[in-house]
Design an enzyme around this catalytic site. Structure first.
Site, PDB file in Angstrom:
ATOM      1  N   HIS A 158       0.788  -1.236   0.000  1.00 29.83           N
ATOM      2  CA  HIS A 158       0.000   0.000   0.000  1.00 29.83           C
ATOM      3  C   HIS A 158       0.819   1.285   0.000  1.00 29.83           C
ATOM      4  CE1 HIS A 158      -0.127  -0.100   4.725  1.00 29.83           C
ATOM      5  NE2 HIS A 158       1.061  -0.377   4.246  1.00 29.83           N
ATOM      6  N   HIS A 159       2.153   1.194   0.017  1.00 31.30           N
ATOM      7  CA  HIS A 159       2.986   2.404  -0.041  1.00 31.30           C
ATOM      8  C   HIS A 159       3.434   2.739  -1.460  1.00 31.30           C
ATOM      9  CE1 HIS A 159       2.933   2.464   4.231  1.00 31.30           C
ATOM     10  NE2 HIS A 159       3.723   1.416   4.392  1.00 31.30           N
ATOM     11  N   ALA A 160       2.988   1.974  -2.443  1.00 38.24           N
ATOM     12  CA  ALA A 160       3.317   2.279  -3.833  1.00 38.24           C
ATOM     13  C   ALA A 160       2.319   3.291  -4.387  1.00 38.24           C
ATOM     14  CB  ALA A 160       3.317   1.011  -4.673  1.00 38.24           C
TER      15      ALA A 160
END
Length: 300
Positions: free
Chosen positions: A119-121
């Site tokens: 989810h940090h992309a």
């Protein structure tokens, strides 16, 4: 039948200081098979996601640089991994795993990916051990194919789902819900449709009370026809990066709340594992295994 995406490549070898977090991708399926929660029939080998699908979420320029191993040293440092073709291939395989798991969830009510939860992309960059965003890619796939019209992303990893929030900031068909450590990474938070920042050290009762206050009402108001669940176990008190105070039992109740809420409403749910960095690998595997045990108990 509970279908689970897994491939040997998920346990891709990395330099020594990166290997410990990867062990769970090998040990978790072994544990689930050993205890009889699943059989080999439950697992499927995912296929790599196509470039055209990747570019539905991620900017072509970023994807081309990533694919060609042309990220700058600064961009590589932000991902947290040494860049290699094997790493990129692994990521693309994980992306395919979540998309295919979403298809199985439509068929069976629930499906899982042993990896994922990246989810940090962002659309244009990778951060925090995430190169591409699997839940975002799978959500976009369902929308593009007309397989879902209203998607809720329930992100209960200890870190805010900043990349997912940025990707869907202007997409009303996707609601992003992130319940995360308020004082944890990332320093700069994006704006999800609903953010619930948590204080350091929050324990089971307070955490579960907050989740119970927010999730059922959100499901009833937004009325999604599909849910993606980022079920990171870095909420544990034993987690080296977490700062929260949940027990393994509390983490299990968190998962029960999410899965039962979806099951009662007949909403298909696809779960990705997300983070987990406890000192004891047994704690990580046990907490993740609970998600699969509950899926079998609740849906089958």
């Amino acid at each position: 039948m509970l279908k689970i995406a897994w491939a040997p490549e998920y346990a891709h070898p990395l330099p020594e200081n990166h290997r410990f977090p990867m062990l769970k991708y090998e040990l978790l399926p072994q544990q689930l098979l050993y205890e009889g929660t699943v059989t080999q029939e439950n697992f499927f080998q995912p296929s790599p996601l196509s470039e055209s699908r990747i570019e539905r979420v991620h900017e072509r320029g970023y994807w081309q640089k990533l694919r060609n191993l042309e990220l700058t040293p600064s961009e590589i440092r932000k991902t947290g991994f040494p860049l290699s073709k094997e790493l990129v291939d692994r990521e693309v395989l994980i992306m395919g795993g979540t998309v295919q798991a979403a298809e199985f969830a439509l068929e069976f009510g629930v499906a899982m990916n042993i990896a994922g939860g990246t989810h940090h992309a962002f659309t244009d960059r990778g951060e925090g051990f995430c190169l591409l965003n699997d839940n975002a890619l799978a959500a976009q796939y369902l929308l593009d194919e007309g397989k879902a019209q209203r998607i809720l992303i329930v992100d209960l990893d200890v870190h805010q789902g900043n990349g997912t929030a940025q990707i869907f900031a202007q997409e009303p068909r996707v609601f992003t819900f992130s319940m995360h450590g308020g004082n944890n990474y990332p320093l700069h938070k994006e704006t999800s449709d609903l953010d619930v920042p948590l204080p350091d050290g929050i324990t089971d009762a307070a955490y579960l009370q907050l989740l119970s206050e927010h999730l059922p009402g959100l499901l009833d108001r937004f009325q999604p026809d599909f849910v993606f669940f980022q079920s990171g176990v870095d909420v544990l008190s034993s987690d080296k990066l977490g700062k929260l105070g949940l027990t393994i039992a509390g983490c299990k109740e968190r998962d029960r709340l999410v899965l039962e809420a979806c099951h009662r409403r007949g909403i298909p749910v696809c779960a990705s594992m997300g983070g987990g960095y406890s000192t004891r690998i047994a704690d990580i595997v046990e907490a993740h295994a609970n998600t699969y045990r509950l899926a079998q108990q609740i849906f089958f």
